[in-house]
Scaffold this motif. Structure first.
Motif, mmCIF file in Angstrom:
data_model
loop_
_atom_site.group_PDB
_atom_site.id
_atom_site.type_symbol
_atom_site.label_atom_id
_atom_site.label_comp_id
_atom_site.label_asym_id
_atom_site.label_seq_id
_atom_site.Cartn_x
_atom_site.Cartn_y
_atom_site.Cartn_z
ATOM 1 N N ARG A 179 -40.271 1.622 -2.640
ATOM 2 C CA ARG A 179 -40.244 2.862 -1.854
ATOM 3 C C ARG A 179 -40.548 4.057 -2.739
ATOM 4 N NH1 ARG A 179 -39.919 0.258 3.073
ATOM 5 N NH2 ARG A 179 -38.041 -0.997 3.160
ATOM 6 N N CYS A 231 -21.866 -0.075 -2.052
ATOM 7 C CA CYS A 231 -22.716 -0.976 -1.249
ATOM 8 C C CYS A 231 -24.031 -1.361 -1.915
ATOM 9 C CB CYS A 231 -23.059 -0.337 0.085
ATOM 10 S SG CYS A 231 -21.650 0.010 1.138
ATOM 11 N N HIS A 232 -24.473 -0.621 -2.923
ATOM 12 C CA HIS A 232 -25.765 -0.906 -3.573
ATOM 13 C C HIS A 232 -25.560 -1.077 -5.078
ATOM 14 C CE1 HIS A 232 -28.460 0.373 -0.184
ATOM 15 N NE2 HIS A 232 -27.480 1.214 0.099
ATOM 16 N N TYR A 241 -35.471 -3.106 9.332
ATOM 17 C CA TYR A 241 -34.161 -3.667 9.678
ATOM 18 C C TYR A 241 -33.996 -3.700 11.194
ATOM 19 C CZ TYR A 241 -33.209 -2.779 4.774
ATOM 20 O OH TYR A 241 -33.271 -2.778 3.408
ATOM 21 N N LEU A 295 -24.003 -5.141 -0.044
ATOM 22 C CA LEU A 295 -24.164 -4.857 1.383
ATOM 23 C C LEU A 295 -25.585 -4.371 1.644
ATOM 24 C CD1 LEU A 295 -21.060 -3.071 2.899
ATOM 25 C CD2 LEU A 295 -22.265 -5.081 3.744
ATOM 26 N N ASN A 339 -28.639 -0.921 12.080
ATOM 27 C CA ASN A 339 -28.266 0.031 11.033
ATOM 28 C C ASN A 339 -26.819 -0.179 10.605
ATOM 29 O OD1 ASN A 339 -28.171 2.347 9.359
ATOM 30 N ND2 ASN A 339 -27.257 3.498 11.031
ATOM 31 N N ALA A 340 -26.619 -0.601 9.358
ATOM 32 C CA ALA A 340 -25.261 -0.825 8.862
ATOM 33 C C ALA A 340 -24.857 0.240 7.843
ATOM 34 C CB ALA A 340 -25.162 -2.211 8.230
ATOM 35 N N MET A 341 -25.782 1.126 7.521
ATOM 36 C CA MET A 341 -25.467 2.146 6.502
ATOM 37 C C MET A 341 -24.956 3.420 7.177
ATOM 38 S SD MET A 341 -27.818 3.639 3.460
ATOM 39 C CE MET A 341 -27.689 5.380 3.050
ATOM 40 N N PRO A 342 -23.828 3.929 6.693
ATOM 41 C CA PRO A 342 -23.299 5.151 7.303
ATOM 42 C C PRO A 342 -24.129 6.387 6.945
ATOM 43 C CG PRO A 342 -21.961 4.522 5.404
ATOM 44 C CD PRO A 342 -22.991 3.448 5.577
ATOM 45 N N TYR A 350 -34.274 8.221 3.925
ATOM 46 C CA TYR A 350 -33.408 7.145 4.425
ATOM 47 C C TYR A 350 -31.941 7.455 4.142
ATOM 48 C CZ TYR A 350 -32.182 2.475 5.988
ATOM 49 O OH TYR A 350 -31.655 1.423 6.703
ATOM 50 N N ALA A 351 -31.664 7.912 2.919
ATOM 51 C CA ALA A 351 -30.279 8.173 2.528
ATOM 52 C C ALA A 351 -29.663 9.268 3.399
ATOM 53 C CB ALA A 351 -30.218 8.575 1.053
ATOM 54 N N LEU A 357 -24.111 9.730 5.377
ATOM 55 C CA LEU A 357 -23.172 10.293 4.390
ATOM 56 C C LEU A 357 -23.207 11.825 4.410
ATOM 57 C CD1 LEU A 357 -24.187 7.759 1.640
ATOM 58 C CD2 LEU A 357 -21.994 7.796 2.817
ATOM 59 N N ASN A 416 -21.153 7.639 -4.306
ATOM 60 C CA ASN A 416 -21.418 7.469 -2.874
ATOM 61 C C ASN A 416 -22.169 6.211 -2.469
ATOM 62 O OD1 ASN A 416 -20.562 10.285 -1.867
ATOM 63 N ND2 ASN A 416 -21.905 10.711 -3.596
ATOM 64 N N CYS A 417 -22.849 5.569 -3.387
ATOM 65 C CA CYS A 417 -23.712 4.448 -3.009
ATOM 66 C C CYS A 417 -23.279 3.134 -3.654
ATOM 67 C CB CYS A 417 -25.165 4.712 -3.401
ATOM 68 S SG CYS A 417 -25.719 6.410 -3.215
ATOM 69 N N PHE A 474 -30.985 -1.233 -5.828
ATOM 70 C CA PHE A 474 -31.847 -0.055 -6.002
ATOM 71 C C PHE A 474 -32.954 -0.273 -7.034
ATOM 72 C CE2 PHE A 474 -28.563 3.209 -4.330
ATOM 73 C CZ PHE A 474 -29.018 3.004 -3.046
HETATM 74 C C1 HEC Z 1 -21.226 1.363 3.481
HETATM 75 C C2 HEC Z 1 -22.315 0.807 2.711
HETATM 76 C C3 HEC Z 1 -23.451 1.702 2.247
HETATM 77 C C4 HEC Z 1 -23.387 2.865 1.527
HETATM 78 C C5 HEC Z 1 -22.137 3.616 1.071
HETATM 79 C C6 HEC Z 1 -24.746 3.255 1.239
HETATM 80 N N1 HEC Z 1 -25.622 2.356 1.785
HETATM 81 FE FE1 HEC Z 1 -27.655 2.425 1.702
HETATM 82 N N2 HEC Z 1 -27.769 0.740 2.805
HETATM 83 C C7 HEC Z 1 -26.690 -0.006 3.248
HETATM 84 C C8 HEC Z 1 -27.164 -1.171 3.989
HETATM 85 C C9 HEC Z 1 -26.286 -2.253 4.619
HETATM 86 C C10 HEC Z 1 -28.578 -1.085 3.977
HETATM 87 C C11 HEC Z 1 -29.589 -2.065 4.602
HETATM 88 C C12 HEC Z 1 -29.992 -1.575 5.965
HETATM 89 C C13 HEC Z 1 -28.928 -1.847 6.979
HETATM 90 O O1 HEC Z 1 -28.508 -3.016 7.152
HETATM 91 O O2 HEC Z 1 -28.446 -0.870 7.580
HETATM 92 C C14 HEC Z 1 -28.912 0.124 3.235
HETATM 93 C C15 HEC Z 1 -30.218 0.542 2.994
HETATM 94 C C16 HEC Z 1 -30.554 1.619 2.206
HETATM 95 C C17 HEC Z 1 -31.909 2.019 1.898
HETATM 96 C C18 HEC Z 1 -33.192 1.334 2.368
HETATM 97 C C19 HEC Z 1 -33.618 0.364 1.292
HETATM 98 C C20 HEC Z 1 -34.914 -0.336 1.568
HETATM 99 O O3 HEC Z 1 -35.870 -0.077 0.842
HETATM 100 O O4 HEC Z 1 -34.980 -1.147 2.489
HETATM 101 C C21 HEC Z 1 -31.828 3.102 1.081
HETATM 102 C C22 HEC Z 1 -32.990 3.881 0.474
HETATM 103 C C23 HEC Z 1 -30.425 3.388 0.891
HETATM 104 N N3 HEC Z 1 -29.681 2.464 1.584
HETATM 105 C C24 HEC Z 1 -29.954 4.417 0.110
HETATM 106 C C25 HEC Z 1 -28.607 4.713 -0.048
HETATM 107 C C26 HEC Z 1 -28.121 5.796 -0.871
HETATM 108 C C27 HEC Z 1 -29.010 6.711 -1.704
HETATM 109 C C28 HEC Z 1 -26.759 5.794 -0.766
HETATM 110 C C29 HEC Z 1 -25.790 6.756 -1.399
HETATM 111 C C30 HEC Z 1 -26.082 8.160 -1.300
HETATM 112 C C31 HEC Z 1 -26.400 4.697 0.122
HETATM 113 N N4 HEC Z 1 -27.537 4.056 0.523
HETATM 114 C C32 HEC Z 1 -25.100 4.375 0.499
HETATM 115 C C33 HEC Z 1 -25.354 0.258 3.037
HETATM 116 C C34 HEC Z 1 -24.871 1.382 2.396
#
Ligand code: HEC
Length: 117
Positions: A59, A39-40, A80, A48, A83-86, A67-68, A88, A35-36, A52
């Protein structure tokens, strides 16, 4: 020698607790991969979203789980401007597991100063 069974029981219980934690990290890794990872990265630099391995330093696992689960409610507090993260569609337990996994990446981070939010 009467204490021996008690001692063995204690060791067995400690192992049970330790294994329980181990398993959740393992499940969290699977949640991450499915799932992550799109993008990470872990130790591969910013994609994106942030790496981690770095997030693990900066964190707490409670912050990561929160956040997740609901990025929209937290992106501003995390610094930020958008918000670009969906959001889930995962279970609460899966968010906790993936947070455990991220938290496990840096075992020495207790010595480092965490950001406060
Ligand atoms: C479609 C892309 C995408 C997916 C899939 C995604 N993320 Fe993200 N995530 C982002 C983006 C882009 C950011 C940076 C903040 C923003 O621009 O929205 C972010 C930021 C974060 C942050 C904040 C980090 C910080 O310390 O600043 C966390 C924690 C996080 N994501 C956890 C997760 C986890 C856990 C998953 C899977 C379960 C996940 N993300 C899935 C795109 C994604």
């Amino acid at each position: 020698m009467k204490q021996l069974p008690m001692l063995l029981l204690c060791i067995a219980m400690t192992n049970l607790v330790a294994n329980g934690q181990e398993n959740r990290v393992k499940e969290g890794k699977a949640v991450y991969a499915a799932n992550c990872a799109i993008c990470h990265t872990v130790n591969g630099g910013s994609a994106l979203g942030p790496d981690f391995n770095i997030v693990s330093y900066t964190r707490t696992k409670e912050q990561v789980a929160a956040y997740a689960k609901d990025p929209y409610s937290h992106y501003k507090a995390f610094g930020y401007s958008a918000n670009a993260m969906p959001t889930l569609p995962l279970e609460d337990q899966e968010f906790k597991d993936v947070a455990d996994y991220i938290d496990s990446l840096q075992p020495f981070k207790k010595w480092m100063i965490k950001k406060k939010h």
